[in-house]
Design a protein around this motif. Structure first.
Motif, PDB file in Angstrom:
ATOM      1  N   PRO A  10     -15.799 131.381 -63.087  1.00  0.00           N
ATOM      2  CA  PRO A  10     -15.644 130.155 -63.850  1.00  0.00           C
ATOM      3  C   PRO A  10     -16.827 129.982 -64.797  1.00  0.00           C
ATOM      4  O   PRO A  10     -17.917 130.451 -64.492  1.00  0.00           O
ATOM      5  CB  PRO A  10     -15.665 129.073 -62.775  1.00  0.00           C
ATOM      6  N   PHE A  12     -18.692 127.039 -67.644  1.00  0.00           N
ATOM      7  CA  PHE A  12     -18.711 125.738 -68.299  1.00  0.00           C
ATOM      8  C   PHE A  12     -19.914 125.722 -69.229  1.00  0.00           C
ATOM      9  O   PHE A  12     -21.053 125.742 -68.759  1.00  0.00           O
ATOM     10  CB  PHE A  12     -18.804 124.624 -67.244  1.00  0.00           C
ATOM     11  N   GLU A  14     -21.268 128.143 -71.180  1.00  0.00           N
ATOM     12  CA  GLU A  14     -22.175 129.267 -70.898  1.00  0.00           C
ATOM     13  C   GLU A  14     -22.285 130.208 -72.091  1.00  0.00           C
ATOM     14  O   GLU A  14     -22.479 131.411 -71.931  1.00  0.00           O
ATOM     15  CB  GLU A  14     -21.706 130.066 -69.672  1.00  0.00           C
ATOM     16  N   ASP A  47     -13.843 126.070 -67.792  1.00  0.00           N
ATOM     17  CA  ASP A  47     -13.765 124.751 -67.185  1.00  0.00           C
ATOM     18  C   ASP A  47     -14.096 123.673 -68.224  1.00  0.00           C
ATOM     19  O   ASP A  47     -15.032 122.910 -68.054  1.00  0.00           O
ATOM     20  CB  ASP A  47     -14.742 124.696 -65.996  1.00  0.00           C
ATOM     21  N   ASN A  73     -13.088 119.466 -68.257  1.00  0.00           N
ATOM     22  CA  ASN A  73     -13.981 119.905 -67.187  1.00  0.00           C
ATOM     23  C   ASN A  73     -13.529 119.312 -65.851  1.00  0.00           C
ATOM     24  O   ASN A  73     -13.504 118.092 -65.674  1.00  0.00           O
ATOM     25  CB  ASN A  73     -15.416 119.474 -67.516  1.00  0.00           C
ATOM     26  N   LYS A  76     -16.566 123.070 -60.882  1.00  0.00           N
ATOM     27  CA  LYS A  76     -16.491 124.470 -60.496  1.00  0.00           C
ATOM     28  C   LYS A  76     -15.490 124.719 -59.378  1.00  0.00           C
ATOM     29  O   LYS A  76     -14.776 125.719 -59.375  1.00  0.00           O
ATOM     30  CB  LYS A  76     -17.878 124.936 -60.060  1.00  0.00           C
ATOM     31  N   ASP A  96     -20.468 133.772 -60.305  1.00  0.00           N
ATOM     32  CA  ASP A  96     -20.845 132.868 -61.394  1.00  0.00           C
ATOM     33  C   ASP A  96     -20.989 133.663 -62.688  1.00  0.00           C
ATOM     34  O   ASP A  96     -21.229 134.869 -62.654  1.00  0.00           O
ATOM     35  CB  ASP A  96     -22.191 132.198 -61.085  1.00  0.00           C
ATOM     36  N   SER A  97     -20.878 132.963 -63.786  1.00  0.00           N
ATOM     37  CA  SER A  97     -20.976 133.661 -65.070  1.00  0.00           C
ATOM     38  C   SER A  97     -22.334 133.461 -65.726  1.00  0.00           C
ATOM     39  O   SER A  97     -22.501 133.702 -66.902  1.00  0.00           O
ATOM     40  CB  SER A  97     -19.873 133.164 -65.991  1.00  0.00           C
ATOM     41  N   ASP A  98     -23.323 132.989 -64.951  1.00  0.00           N
ATOM     42  CA  ASP A  98     -24.640 132.764 -65.548  1.00  0.00           C
ATOM     43  C   ASP A  98     -25.632 133.859 -65.153  1.00  0.00           C
ATOM     44  O   ASP A  98     -26.831 133.693 -65.293  1.00  0.00           O
ATOM     45  CB  ASP A  98     -25.172 131.381 -65.139  1.00  0.00           C
ATOM     46  N   GLN A 100     -26.569 134.815 -62.308  1.00  0.00           N
ATOM     47  CA  GLN A 100     -27.356 134.609 -61.090  1.00  0.00           C
ATOM     48  C   GLN A 100     -26.828 135.494 -59.966  1.00  0.00           C
ATOM     49  O   GLN A 100     -27.534 135.748 -59.001  1.00  0.00           O
ATOM     50  CB  GLN A 100     -27.321 133.138 -60.671  1.00  0.00           C
ATOM     51  N   ARG A 203     -31.272 132.239 -64.027  1.00  0.00           N
ATOM     52  CA  ARG A 203     -30.217 132.035 -65.008  1.00  0.00           C
ATOM     53  C   ARG A 203     -30.510 132.806 -66.288  1.00  0.00           C
ATOM     54  O   ARG A 203     -31.655 132.879 -66.727  1.00  0.00           O
ATOM     55  CB  ARG A 203     -30.159 130.552 -65.364  1.00  0.00           C
ATOM     56  N   SER A 208     -28.766 124.758 -65.102  1.00  0.00           N
ATOM     57  CA  SER A 208     -27.842 124.524 -63.992  1.00  0.00           C
ATOM     58  C   SER A 208     -27.158 123.181 -64.197  1.00  0.00           C
ATOM     59  O   SER A 208     -27.738 122.250 -64.754  1.00  0.00           O
ATOM     60  CB  SER A 208     -28.611 124.521 -62.674  1.00  0.00           C
ATOM     61  N   LYS A 209     -25.897 123.099 -63.746  1.00  0.00           N
ATOM     62  CA  LYS A 209     -25.156 121.852 -63.921  1.00  0.00           C
ATOM     63  C   LYS A 209     -25.416 120.883 -62.768  1.00  0.00           C
ATOM     64  O   LYS A 209     -24.819 119.815 -62.709  1.00  0.00           O
ATOM     65  CB  LYS A 209     -23.651 122.132 -64.023  1.00  0.00           C
ATOM     66  N   TRP A 210     -26.275 121.281 -61.834  1.00  0.00           N
ATOM     67  CA  TRP A 210     -26.528 120.419 -60.683  1.00  0.00           C
ATOM     68  C   TRP A 210     -27.702 119.496 -60.945  1.00  0.00           C
ATOM     69  O   TRP A 210     -28.759 119.928 -61.353  1.00  0.00           O
ATOM     70  CB  TRP A 210     -26.859 121.252 -59.445  1.00  0.00           C
TER      71      TRP A 210
HETATM   72  N1  UDP Z   1     -19.463 125.739 -63.612  1.00  0.00           N
HETATM   73  C1  UDP Z   1     -18.149 125.374 -63.870  1.00  0.00           C
HETATM   74  N2  UDP Z   1     -17.839 124.041 -63.969  1.00  0.00           N
HETATM   75  C2  UDP Z   1     -18.771 123.058 -63.809  1.00  0.00           C
HETATM   76  C3  UDP Z   1     -20.099 123.440 -63.514  1.00  0.00           C
HETATM   77  C4  UDP Z   1     -20.406 124.780 -63.416  1.00  0.00           C
HETATM   78  O1  UDP Z   1     -17.281 126.229 -64.009  1.00  0.00           O
HETATM   79  O2  UDP Z   1     -18.417 121.889 -63.918  1.00  0.00           O
HETATM   80  C5  UDP Z   1     -19.801 127.167 -63.504  1.00  0.00           C
HETATM   81  C6  UDP Z   1     -21.022 127.588 -64.294  1.00  0.00           C
HETATM   82  O3  UDP Z   1     -20.667 127.940 -65.618  1.00  0.00           O
HETATM   83  C7  UDP Z   1     -21.540 128.764 -63.514  1.00  0.00           C
HETATM   84  C8  UDP Z   1     -21.168 128.394 -62.082  1.00  0.00           C
HETATM   85  O4  UDP Z   1     -20.135 127.438 -62.174  1.00  0.00           O
HETATM   86  O5  UDP Z   1     -20.887 129.964 -63.859  1.00  0.00           O
HETATM   87  C9  UDP Z   1     -22.348 127.854 -61.291  1.00  0.00           C
HETATM   88  O6  UDP Z   1     -22.867 126.719 -61.942  1.00  0.00           O
HETATM   89  P1  UDP Z   1     -24.427 126.411 -61.990  1.00  0.00           P
HETATM   90  O7  UDP Z   1     -25.164 127.613 -62.451  1.00  0.00           O
HETATM   91  O8  UDP Z   1     -24.581 125.167 -62.782  1.00  0.00           O
HETATM   92  O9  UDP Z   1     -24.736 126.113 -60.471  1.00  0.00           O
HETATM   93  P2  UDP Z   1     -25.929 126.740 -59.593  1.00  0.00           P
HETATM   94  O10 UDP Z   1     -25.945 128.217 -59.873  1.00  0.00           O
HETATM   95  O11 UDP Z   1     -27.147 126.066 -60.041  1.00  0.00           O
HETATM   96  O12 UDP Z   1     -25.516 126.426 -58.199  1.00  0.00           O
END
Ligand code: UDP
Ligand code: MG
Length: 322
Positions: A10, A12, A14, A47, A73, A76, A96-98, A100, A203, A208-210
């Motif tokens: 997924p 969002f 990115e 998303d 949106n 996730k 994840d697509s970031d 990580q 990243r 991060s979206k959190w």
């Molecule tokens: N993501 C998504 N929808 C959202 C928030 C995040 O699809 O509403 C995706 C985001 O693009 C990423 C993955 O979920 O690929 C993890 O998100 P993030 O890196 O923000 O979370 P963390 O790695 O900090 O747990």
């Protein structure tokens, strides 16, 4: 026909890591074909991005791919379900697509699944050496509470980064909770699961979206989806308070009858009123959380809505002749 691996990712907003992630996918595809003889299909879920990441991905992706674009949106958790709904591979990898989630760990997890026919799911567990002590203690307490009195355990620090057999992926699509706590749903679904330790990379770009606030909200989600413990604890506290009140009442009666002590009323009254009033409000709020979950479920809205699906590699569009 060769075994197929669906990679669900997924995204969002990115755009910053899109090109690098496609590079990772390309390398992963080659490695998976070499080591396990699997053909890869990439299922990306947009998303509701508003930064043109879908277009960037569509231009860069090669091989067999699909971008499921959601109408807005949805979060996730919902996006992962959309990916699962669109997958039909023999094996499914969620990442994840970031960037990580690394290629090495992905390969390791796929390897574990291929080597161990008795295992159905291999998930990545964050061995979390960094991060503050207080936070890790909080996390531990959270898992302890949520896992008490349950028939299944939600493993600590394990998220969506996992590989599973197609049968597991299909089973997961039948779990249509509206308010989703994926970690819990994965555990609830059962199957034989195995952990592989990893530490997430940094990243590639973006943030991060959190936030702290939605982390707390998400933990609450975990409780209302999977645990009645908070309700029971509050009932217990209520019961204890009632007993304390009763004991105090008996004591007062005793003092008046046998010692003729005049009871100083006002302070004890205030304490009782404020304490019980506060407890009552807290309990109401908590019940409200559970009612809200019930309401979301009973409205029965879909978990997500698909705007459209972009495809790559038309050859793959024919139905698989299994
Ligand atoms: N993501 C998504 N929808 C959202 C928030 C995040 O699809 O509403 C995706 C985001 O693009 C990423 C993955 O979920 O690929 C993890 O998100 P993030 O890196 O923000 O979370 P963390 O790695 O900090 O747990
Ligand atoms: Mg991330």
């Amino acid at each position: 026909m060769a075994e197929t691996l669906d990679i669900i990712a997924p995204f969002f907003n990115e755009a910053e890591s899109a090109i690098a992630f496609v590079g990772l996918l390309d390398r992963l595809e080659v490695a998976v074909a070499e080591r396990f003889g699997m053909t890869v299909r990439k299922i990306l879920v947009d998303d509701g991005s508003r930064d043109g990441s879908a277009e960037t991905f569509a231009a860069a992706l090669s091989g067999s791919w699909e971008i499921v674009r959601l109408s807005r949106n949805f979060g996730k958790e919902a996006a992962v379900l959309a990916g699962l709904d669109h997958s039909r591979g023999d094996t499914v990898l969620i990442m994840d697509s970031d960037l990580q989630h690394s290629m090495d760990i992905s390969l390791k997890m796929i390897g574990e699944l291929v080597e161990n026919p008795e295992i159905d799911v291999v998930f990545a567990q964050n061995d979390r050496r960094e991060g503050s002590w207080r936070r890790s203690q909080l996390a531990r307490l959270f898992y302890k509470l949520i896992n008490s009195s349950q028939r299944f355990d939600i493993p600590e620090n394990a998220g969506d980064f996992r590989v599973m057999r197609g049968s597991v992926a299909r089973a997961l699509t039948s779990v249509r909770d509206k308010r989703r706590f994926n970690k819990g749903l994965f555990a609830w679904a059962g199957f034989r699961q195995k952990a592989v330790l990893y530490s997430p990379e940094n990243r590639a770009g973006g943030t991060s979206k959190w936030t702290r606030f939605n982390l707390i909200a998400f933990s609450l989600e975990g409780f209302t989806s999977f645990s009645v413990i908070p309700l029971r604890v509050i009932s217990l506290i209520g019961l204890l308070a009632a007993f304390a009140g009763l004991a105090y009442g008996v004591k007062v009666l005793f003092e008046v009858l046998f010692y003729g002590i005049r009871v100083p009323g006002y302070p004890s009254l205030m304490v009782a009123v404020v304490l019980l009033g506060g407890l009552n409000l807290a309990l109401l709020g908590l019940i409200g959380e559970y009612v809200w979950v019930t309401l979301s479920e009973s409205k029965d809205r879909p978990v997500y809505i698909v705007r459209d699906v972009l495809h790559g590699n038309a050859v793959e569009q024919v139905a698989p002749d299994k």
